[in-house]
Scaffold this motif. Structure first.
Motif, mmCIF file in Angstrom:
data_model
loop_
_atom_site.group_PDB
_atom_site.id
_atom_site.type_symbol
_atom_site.label_atom_id
_atom_site.label_comp_id
_atom_site.label_asym_id
_atom_site.label_seq_id
_atom_site.Cartn_x
_atom_site.Cartn_y
_atom_site.Cartn_z
ATOM 1 N N GLY A 148 0.810 -1.212 0.000
ATOM 2 C CA GLY A 148 0.000 0.000 0.000
ATOM 3 C C GLY A 148 0.842 1.260 0.000
ATOM 4 O O GLY A 148 1.914 1.305 0.610
ATOM 5 N N ASP A 149 0.344 2.297 -0.681
ATOM 6 C CA ASP A 149 1.042 3.571 -0.770
ATOM 7 C C ASP A 149 0.422 4.586 0.178
ATOM 8 O O ASP A 149 -0.760 4.495 0.532
ATOM 9 N N ALA A 150 1.214 5.570 0.559
ATOM 10 C CA ALA A 150 0.707 6.686 1.344
ATOM 11 C C ALA A 150 0.078 7.710 0.387
ATOM 12 O O ALA A 150 -0.400 7.350 -0.685
ATOM 13 N N SER A 151 0.083 8.989 0.742
ATOM 14 C CA SER A 151 -0.649 9.975 -0.046
ATOM 15 C C SER A 151 -0.094 10.099 -1.460
ATOM 16 O O SER A 151 1.083 9.832 -1.717
ATOM 17 N N ALA A 152 -0.945 10.529 -2.371
ATOM 18 C CA ALA A 152 -0.531 10.777 -3.761
ATOM 19 C C ALA A 152 -0.677 12.260 -4.068
ATOM 20 O O ALA A 152 -1.064 12.648 -5.175
ATOM 21 N N CYS A 153 -0.340 13.093 -3.069
ATOM 22 C CA CYS A 153 -0.547 14.536 -3.186
ATOM 23 C C CYS A 153 0.641 15.323 -2.642
ATOM 24 O O CYS A 153 0.473 16.393 -2.041
ATOM 25 N N ARG A 154 1.849 14.810 -2.850
ATOM 26 C CA ARG A 154 3.013 15.431 -2.240
ATOM 27 C C ARG A 154 3.693 16.495 -3.121
ATOM 28 O O ARG A 154 4.604 17.178 -2.658
ATOM 29 N N TYR A 161 -2.223 16.046 -7.306
ATOM 30 C CA TYR A 161 -1.752 17.416 -7.182
ATOM 31 C C TYR A 161 -1.269 17.673 -5.746
ATOM 32 O O TYR A 161 -1.314 16.796 -4.891
ATOM 33 N N LEU A 162 -0.767 18.858 -5.482
ATOM 34 C CA LEU A 162 -0.197 19.183 -4.180
ATOM 35 C C LEU A 162 -1.296 19.497 -3.173
ATOM 36 O O LEU A 162 -2.177 20.317 -3.421
ATOM 37 N N ASP A 163 -1.228 18.837 -2.023
ATOM 38 C CA ASP A 163 -2.147 19.100 -0.906
ATOM 39 C C ASP A 163 -1.287 19.272 0.338
ATOM 40 O O ASP A 163 -0.513 18.373 0.692
ATOM 41 N N GLU A 164 -1.412 20.398 0.994
ATOM 42 C CA GLU A 164 -0.548 20.704 2.137
ATOM 43 C C GLU A 164 -0.744 19.736 3.305
ATOM 44 O O GLU A 164 0.094 19.661 4.197
ATOM 45 N N ARG A 165 -1.832 18.987 3.284
ATOM 46 C CA ARG A 165 -2.075 18.015 4.355
ATOM 47 C C ARG A 165 -1.321 16.699 4.133
ATOM 48 O O ARG A 165 -1.239 15.863 5.038
ATOM 49 N N ALA A 166 -0.796 16.508 2.929
ATOM 50 C CA ALA A 166 -0.228 15.213 2.573
ATOM 51 C C ALA A 166 1.036 14.890 3.357
ATOM 52 O O ALA A 166 1.195 13.780 3.871
ATOM 53 N N ALA A 167 1.966 15.842 3.438
ATOM 54 C CA ALA A 167 3.225 15.563 4.127
ATOM 55 C C ALA A 167 3.016 15.243 5.606
ATOM 56 O O ALA A 167 3.588 14.267 6.112
ATOM 57 N N PRO A 168 2.191 16.024 6.347
ATOM 58 C CA PRO A 168 1.938 15.650 7.747
ATOM 59 C C PRO A 168 1.251 14.295 7.884
ATOM 60 O O PRO A 168 1.561 13.526 8.806
ATOM 61 N N PHE A 169 0.335 13.992 6.967
ATOM 62 C CA PHE A 169 -0.330 12.677 7.013
ATOM 63 C C PHE A 169 0.687 11.568 6.820
ATOM 64 O O PHE A 169 0.718 10.589 7.577
ATOM 65 N N LEU A 196 -6.616 12.193 0.241
ATOM 66 C CA LEU A 196 -5.212 12.284 -0.165
ATOM 67 C C LEU A 196 -4.780 11.126 -1.055
ATOM 68 O O LEU A 196 -3.603 10.998 -1.385
ATOM 69 N N LYS A 197 -5.736 10.271 -1.418
ATOM 70 C CA LYS A 197 -5.479 9.123 -2.303
ATOM 71 C C LYS A 197 -4.428 8.176 -1.727
ATOM 72 O O LYS A 197 -3.577 7.639 -2.441
ATOM 73 N N ALA A 198 -4.500 7.965 -0.410
ATOM 74 C CA ALA A 198 -3.573 7.049 0.271
ATOM 75 C C ALA A 198 -4.159 5.642 0.218
ATOM 76 O O ALA A 198 -4.957 5.245 1.060
ATOM 77 N N ALA A 199 -3.739 4.870 -0.768
ATOM 78 C CA ALA A 199 -4.335 3.563 -1.030
ATOM 79 C C ALA A 199 -4.011 2.527 0.037
ATOM 80 O O ALA A 199 -4.668 1.486 0.112
ATOM 81 N N GLY A 200 -3.006 2.784 0.874
ATOM 82 C CA GLY A 200 -2.605 1.781 1.855
ATOM 83 C C GLY A 200 -3.384 1.794 3.157
ATOM 84 O O GLY A 200 -3.215 0.887 3.973
ATOM 85 N N ARG A 201 -4.224 2.797 3.359
ATOM 86 C CA ARG A 201 -4.885 2.952 4.659
ATOM 87 C C ARG A 201 -5.611 1.682 5.113
ATOM 88 O O ARG A 201 -5.414 1.196 6.235
ATOM 89 N N ALA A 202 -6.465 1.118 4.272
ATOM 90 C CA ALA A 202 -7.237 -0.061 4.679
ATOM 91 C C ALA A 202 -6.341 -1.278 4.953
ATOM 92 O O ALA A 202 -6.483 -1.926 5.994
ATOM 93 N N ALA A 225 9.137 10.143 -1.331
ATOM 94 C CA ALA A 225 7.946 10.484 -2.115
ATOM 95 C C ALA A 225 8.325 10.797 -3.554
ATOM 96 O O ALA A 225 8.087 11.895 -4.053
ATOM 97 N N PRO A 226 8.925 9.829 -4.266
ATOM 98 C CA PRO A 226 9.194 10.061 -5.685
ATOM 99 C C PRO A 226 7.877 10.179 -6.449
ATOM 100 O O PRO A 226 6.883 9.547 -6.082
ATOM 101 N N TYR A 227 7.863 11.009 -7.442
ATOM 102 C CA TYR A 227 6.653 11.210 -8.246
ATOM 103 C C TYR A 227 5.507 11.803 -7.427
ATOM 104 O O TYR A 227 4.348 11.739 -7.834
ATOM 105 N N GLY A 228 5.821 12.351 -6.235
ATOM 106 C CA GLY A 228 4.787 12.972 -5.411
ATOM 107 C C GLY A 228 3.910 11.999 -4.662
ATOM 108 O O GLY A 228 2.869 12.378 -4.111
ATOM 109 N N VAL A 229 4.303 10.722 -4.613
ATOM 110 C CA VAL A 229 3.543 9.680 -3.907
ATOM 111 C C VAL A 229 4.380 9.161 -2.743
ATOM 112 O O VAL A 229 5.567 8.859 -2.914
#
Length: 237
Positions: A148-154, A161-169, A196-202, A225-229
């Motif tokens: 599973g991946d973390a956010s896709a908004c880094r 796209y960029l979401d300021e909540r992604a890095a803290p999450f 944040l499109k974090a597919a690994g949560r579940a 977070a290569p490629y912002g993911v």
């Protein structure tokens, strides 16, 4: 009872043939995944269950020997979840489990029977924990490979796209997975993860259910977070 777990990212780009010219960019992630699988093998499990996010058609159990491929990503690479079965499975592995199968083949896994389980990304945290508890009770010594991946908004070029909540999450995800913090993983915000499109949560919360009472320690092997993911590799043992 859960005796070990490896948490790995699940982008098909981990497969060098898929990444093509960009393959060297994830070399460190592949090496960390190999180290994490070594922890699983050292635990000498009776059963290995590979978990990963899946769309509707890829949810549910997959028996040992289920095939998968990366043909949908333009490369002629096939994989199989463990040894070939006596009967032909009815469907192929979803991409996340195909990446898991590729990692297992790459490291020559032959240490325990394997099963796969595709998890719906919207699955409620309480249900994820229940599923994990059921898996943990499947055998005397259970190991999990959790894809599973973390956010896709880094970044602005990230899929979300960029979401300021992604890095803290992602930092909190790295903290709780790196510390094998069962309560912390169970407390991850499912709604925020979805935004944040974090597919690994579940899958991570399934792990947390399986790990209740197991008293495992954690180790964070990779975070980037290569490629912002957000990709991370961790072990629980």
């Amino acid at each position: 009872m859960l005796v070990a777990a490896a948490v790995c990212p699940c982008p098909p780009l981990l497969v060098p043939e898929v990444a093509a010219g960009a393959a060297p960019e994830l070399h460190a992630a592949r090496a960390a995944c190999a180290d994490a699988l070594g922890v699983l093998a050292a635990a000498r499990p009776d059963l290995l269950v590979v978990l990963g996010p899946a769309e509707q058609s890829g949810r549910g159990p997959f028996p040992q020997g289920t095939p998968g491929s990366f043909r949908g990503f333009g490369v002629d690479v096939d994989v199989r979840l463990g040894a070939a079965p006596e009967t032909v499975p009815e469907r192929e592995l979803p991409p996340s489990l195909a990446v898991g199968a590729w990692l297992l083949e790459r490291t020559g896994w032959a240490d325990a029977p394997i099963e796969g389980l595709g998890i719906g990304e919207p699955l409620a945290p309480e249900r994820c924990v229940d599923v994990g508890r059921e898996i943990g009770a499947r055998a005397g010594r259970v190991a999990l490979l959790v894809m599973g991946d973390a956010s896709a908004c880094r970044s602005v070029k990230a899929p979300g796209y960029l979401d300021e909540r992604a890095a803290p999450f992602d930092a909190e995800v790295a903290r709780v997975l790196g510390a094998a913090d069962v309560a912390g993983v169970q407390a991850l915000d499912a709604e925020l993860a979805q935004e944040l499109k974090a597919a690994g949560r579940a899958p991570w919360q399934v792990l947390a259910g399986a790990a209740e009472g197991a008293d495992l320690g954690g180790n964070l092997l990779y975070e980037d977070a290569p490629y912002g993911v957000g990709y991370l590799v961790a072990t629980w043992s």
